[in-house]
Design a protein around this motif. Structure first.
Motif, PDB file in Angstrom:
ATOM      1  N   ASP A 226      -5.653  33.999 -20.506  1.00 48.10           N
ATOM      2  CA  ASP A 226      -5.831  34.866 -21.670  1.00 48.10           C
ATOM      3  C   ASP A 226      -4.958  36.110 -21.614  1.00 48.10           C
ATOM      4  OD1 ASP A 226      -7.779  33.394 -23.193  1.00 48.10           O
ATOM      5  OD2 ASP A 226      -9.222  33.848 -21.610  1.00 48.10           O
ATOM      6  N   ASP A 230      -7.955  37.357 -14.761  1.00 50.96           N
ATOM      7  CA  ASP A 230      -9.398  37.509 -14.886  1.00 50.96           C
ATOM      8  C   ASP A 230     -10.146  36.394 -14.179  1.00 50.96           C
ATOM      9  OD1 ASP A 230     -10.066  39.890 -16.524  1.00 50.96           O
ATOM     10  OD2 ASP A 230      -8.716  38.927 -17.958  1.00 50.96           O
ATOM     11  N   ARG A 242     -15.254  33.034 -19.450  1.00 45.34           N
ATOM     12  CA  ARG A 242     -14.567  34.210 -18.931  1.00 45.34           C
ATOM     13  C   ARG A 242     -15.587  35.233 -18.452  1.00 45.34           C
ATOM     14  NH1 ARG A 242      -9.889  37.541 -22.277  1.00 45.34           N
ATOM     15  NH2 ARG A 242      -9.267  38.982 -20.595  1.00 45.34           N
ATOM     16  N   THR A 244     -14.595  38.399 -16.669  1.00 45.25           N
ATOM     17  CA  THR A 244     -14.083  39.770 -16.655  1.00 45.25           C
ATOM     18  C   THR A 244     -13.078  39.937 -17.788  1.00 45.25           C
ATOM     19  OG1 THR A 244     -12.321  39.169 -15.096  1.00 45.25           O
ATOM     20  CG2 THR A 244     -14.373  40.028 -14.159  1.00 45.25           C
ATOM     21  N   SER A 245     -12.916  41.166 -18.233  1.00 44.16           N
ATOM     22  CA  SER A 245     -11.987  41.410 -19.339  1.00 44.16           C
ATOM     23  C   SER A 245     -11.286  42.763 -19.237  1.00 44.16           C
ATOM     24  CB  SER A 245     -12.720  41.333 -20.683  1.00 44.16           C
ATOM     25  OG  SER A 245     -13.803  42.250 -20.719  1.00 44.16           O
TER      26      SER A 245
END
Length: 396
Positions: A226, A230, A242, A244-245
């Motif tokens: 992405d 992450d 997902r 973590t961002s």
């Protein structure tokens, strides 16, 4: 090695008993499609609180009477290393790292580049007999091998083989000390002997650093799919989530023994450091100069930072009871080359130093019952920069 596993790399011991001489060719993973279903799709129910203590399923794995026959006794003692007893050196030359126990505690999987080799491959060592077998194909570069838990009927590792048989070029060190995030890295699964390799990831870019939940059902790994580095969780059906961002590198993640928590390392660059991070990431590189240790619940909630030392804190892992975390920082080391193991509680506080040997000590991993610890170290020949694997009985 890449990411978490991007520090010293693993290698077998030349032609010693713990090093493969002429490993058999293993099947290629290049053309095999990702599986559409998985026979192990039986993930346990999520727990809301850590159980504490060694999981009864893993008590006795490998057990108090298990005898390590692999390698040789290591006679050098280091003052202050009171938690190690019966130390044995398992490999004898080259670069060896990222050794992780099988669910029964009687084998390890690790990455290794023998003297003269350019790229790591994956090996499995029987700790009782010392027998070593290469379980990757010998093509490309591999990293981050791990056993499927709790069945141990599969292994996973990351390989660049899908991008070509050749060893990929090392990173450009004119940029300083950097890790290469090869965009051809994909995670594959295979039988424990390396046969039947199948791709688990198919998205463009770096996919690596996979480890299993000890209770089964899911794997956590690092991906750039992405646009940033992450953490993602993949279940047995291949569905990903997902975790973590925040901008920055998130990697080297491990589940707690009861799979209720996740520990990992992360960078949170700001200002000029953020600009440099993004510039290097666009080139498939990362500079691991400031990685702090973080903890969160397995559902991604209750995140908190455990370290604030501004150092490169590598490869954190839980103790077998899930109550503490081992990690190797280079805090306070001139030139950043001195790494030692430390232990800290999940609530933070002052870490306890575990190793005192000159050079690198890192990639710690406990046997499922907590009786043994395996790690990578320069202690055999500190001046040679070779990294070997060691195992010791853990004592409090």
């Amino acid at each position: 090695p890449p990411a978490d596993k991007n520090a010293p790399q693993a290698q077998p011991s030349g032609q010693s008993a713990s090093s493969p001489s002429k490993p058999a060719e293993q099947p290629s993973a290049k053309e095999v499609p990702a599986p559409t279903s998985n026979p192990h799709a039986t993930a346990p129910e999520n727990l809301t609180e850590p159980a504490g203590g060694v999981d009864p399923y893993y008590e006795g794995r490998p057990g108090p009477d298990f005898s390590i026959g692999a390698g040789k006794p290591f006679s050098k003692t280091v003052e202050g290393e009171r938690h190690f007893k019966e130390i044995r050196q398992l490999t004898f030359g080259g670069e060896n790292a990222e050794a992780y126990f099988s669910p029964d505690g009687k084998q390890i999987i690790y990455q290794s580049s023998p003297p003269g080799a350019k790229c790591d491959q994956e090996y499995v060592m029987d700790l009782g007999s010392g027998e070593v077998k290469r379980v990757s194909s010998g093509k490309g570069r591999t990293t981050c091998g791990y056993f499927d838990y709790p069945e141990a009927d599969r292994i996973v590792y990351a390989t660049t083989e899908g991008g070509g048989d050749a060893c990929p070029q090392p990173p450009d060190y004119s940029q300083g000390y950097v890790w290469a995030l090869y965009d051809t890295y994909d995670i594959v699964e295979a039988k424990p002997d390396g046969n039947g390799a199948k791709r688990l990831t198919t998205t463009p870019g770096y996919d690596a650093e996979g480890t299993w939940c000890p209770r089964g059902g899911k794997m956590i790994f690092t991906s750039v799919r992405d646009g940033d580095l992450d953490l993602y969780v993949m279940d047995e059906e291949g569905q990903t989530r997902r975790m973590t961002s925040e901008t920055g590198y998130d990697g080297g993640a491990f589940y707690s023994p009861d799979c209720s928590e996740i520990v990992w390392r992360a960078s949170r660059p700001k200002g000029e450091e953020l600009e440099e991070y993004q510039r290097l990431l666009a080139k498939g590189l990362i500079r691991p100069h400031a990685l702090e240790i973080y903890l969160m619940k397995a559902d991604g909630t209750q995140r908190r930072q455990l370290t604030q030392n501004g150092a490169a804190n590598f490869c954190p892992t839980f103790t077998a009871d899930g109550r503490q975390i081992l990690f190797p920082p280079n805090a306070g080391a001139p030139g950043g080359r001195e790494f030692d193991l430390y232990r800290v509680g999940k609530d933070g506080g002052e870490p306890e130093r575990i190793t005192f040997s000159p050079g690198f000590d890192g990639f710690p991993h406990f046997s499922p019952d907590g009786r043994w610890i395996v790690w990578a170290s320069n202690r055999a020949e500190p001046g040679s920069h070779e990294t070997n694997l060691f195992i010791a009985r853990w004592v409090e």
